[in-house]
Enzyme design. Structure first.
Site, PDB file in Angstrom:
ATOM      1  N   ASN A  11      42.334  22.199  65.873  1.00 17.43           N
ATOM      2  CA  ASN A  11      42.467  22.724  64.515  1.00 17.43           C
ATOM      3  C   ASN A  11      42.432  24.247  64.628  1.00 17.43           C
ATOM      4  O   ASN A  11      41.362  24.837  64.792  1.00 17.43           O
ATOM      5  CB  ASN A  11      41.301  22.209  63.654  1.00 17.43           C
ATOM      6  CG  ASN A  11      41.303  22.800  62.261  1.00 17.43           C
ATOM      7  OD1 ASN A  11      42.257  23.461  61.865  1.00 17.43           O
ATOM      8  ND2 ASN A  11      40.236  22.561  61.506  1.00 17.43           N
ATOM      9  N   GLU A 106      35.592  22.940  55.094  1.00 21.85           N
ATOM     10  CA  GLU A 106      35.983  24.272  54.606  1.00 21.85           C
ATOM     11  C   GLU A 106      36.834  24.149  53.347  1.00 21.85           C
ATOM     12  O   GLU A 106      36.776  24.988  52.455  1.00 21.85           O
ATOM     13  CB  GLU A 106      36.732  25.034  55.712  1.00 21.85           C
ATOM     14  CG  GLU A 106      35.774  25.475  56.804  1.00 21.85           C
ATOM     15  CD  GLU A 106      36.404  25.712  58.159  1.00 21.85           C
ATOM     16  OE1 GLU A 106      37.644  25.802  58.264  1.00 21.85           O
ATOM     17  OE2 GLU A 106      35.635  25.794  59.142  1.00 21.85           O
ATOM     18  N   GLY A 238      37.712  23.130  66.733  1.00 23.42           N
ATOM     19  CA  GLY A 238      38.142  24.361  66.068  1.00 23.42           C
ATOM     20  C   GLY A 238      38.166  25.514  67.062  1.00 23.42           C
ATOM     21  O   GLY A 238      39.119  25.689  67.815  1.00 23.42           O
ATOM     22  N   GLY A 239      37.093  26.290  67.096  1.00 21.22           N
ATOM     23  CA  GLY A 239      37.015  27.514  67.906  1.00 21.22           C
ATOM     24  C   GLY A 239      37.505  27.352  69.336  1.00 21.22           C
ATOM     25  O   GLY A 239      38.322  28.148  69.812  1.00 21.22           O
TER      26      GLY A 239
HETATM   27  P1  PGA Z   1      34.415  24.150  65.574  1.00 20.52           P
HETATM   28  O1  PGA Z   1      35.241  23.624  64.312  1.00 20.52           O
HETATM   29  O2  PGA Z   1      34.870  23.382  66.774  1.00 20.52           O
HETATM   30  O3  PGA Z   1      34.766  25.615  65.653  1.00 20.52           O
HETATM   31  O4  PGA Z   1      32.967  23.923  65.285  1.00 20.52           O
HETATM   32  C1  PGA Z   1      35.495  22.247  64.143  1.00 20.52           C
HETATM   33  C2  PGA Z   1      36.296  22.040  62.890  1.00 20.52           C
HETATM   34  O5  PGA Z   1      36.141  22.799  61.945  1.00 20.52           O
HETATM   35  O6  PGA Z   1      37.106  21.094  62.798  1.00 20.52           O
END
Ligand code: PGA
Length: 258
Positions: A11, A106, A238-239
């Protein structure tokens, strides 16, 4: 043993311009081919969810043999018409998106997406052949107040209301673990994934047949341990997905686990 599909999903959120997305996909595709990873006999799907602007730029790399697929990060709840700024499920499908992230925390927090809106998005996506990656998860307050089961039951039962097939994937993403570096422990993930399967059974689905992913600060240091958990069918990342080597390393842990 079940035959649940495993997933490694990137993502990108609102990161990377079109050139950067294209470079990333080209490199990823090359890595997959050089290493001979082809979704391990269709047991794993690698799905990249770039911003909308890059979905079509990646389309030439969508080949079923590479195990590489694309998804969008959002979709309109409406079919078409006067909804300025929105993009419909059929439009997304048309430009190469086969998956769609729905209900991300989010979007719930910053764009006031309710469980009802999420339900509309899930239904319209399935009708248009997009497979929803349906995100659920509790906040830290809800966890501390012992409201986990209540929260997840509400998100699942409203989100999946009127859905009468199993064409979706669940991503359990505790809100307190997203982007914080505070990954949920193996114990928490195991207990919560079991809870989710039970809730799915209670609301008319066959929980053991539905892939449940974990998301929330997944990285190359914790992925191997987490994918070994029998109820974890992959990750929403995500990150760590923004760095191709980091993401690909996580993917390889999933490959090796199948
Ligand atoms: P993260 O985000 O891996 O940066 O914690 C996960 C996500 O929002 O799907």
């Amino acid at each position: 043993m079940t035959n649940r599909m495993k997933y490694c999903i990137a993502n990108f959120k609102m990161n990377k311009n079109r050139i950067e997305c294209k470079e990333y996909i080209d490199n990823l595709y090359e890595n997959i081919h050089n290493d001979g990873y082809y979704g391990n006999g269709n047991k794993i799907r690698m799905i990249i969810c770039p911003p909308f602007h890059s979905l079509d730029a990646c389309q030439d790399k969508v080949t079923t043999d590479a195990g590489l697929y694309f998804g969008s990060q959002n979709v309109s709840q409406y079919e078409n018409g006067s909804y300025t700024g929105e993009i419909s499920a059929s439009m997304l499908n048309h430009i190469g998106s086969e998956y769609v992230i729905i209900g991300h925390s989010e979007r719930r927090a910053h764009f006031n997406e309710s469980n009802d809106t999420i339900n509309k998005k899930i239904k319209i996506s399935i009708e248009n052949c997009l497979l929803p990656i349906f995100c659920i998860g509790e906040t830290r307050d809800q966890r501390e107040e012992n409201l986990i089961k209540k929260t997840l039951t509400k998100q699942l039962s409203i989100g999946l209301s009127g859905v009468n097939n199993s064409n979706f994937v669940i991503a359990y993403e505790p809100v307190w673990a997203i982007g914080t570096g505070q990954t949920a422990t193996s114990e928490i993930i195991t207990a919560t994934h079991k809870m989710i399967r039970n809730i799915l059974n209670d609301i008319g689905f066959d929980g053991k047949k539905i892939s449940i992913l974990y998301g929330g600060s997944v990285n190359r240091s914790n992925a191997k341990e987490l994918i070994a958990l029998s109820d974890v069918d992959g990750f929403l990342i995500g990150g760590a997905s923004l760095d191709i080597e980091h993401f690909y390393e996580i993917y390889k842990f999933i490959e090796e686990s199948t």
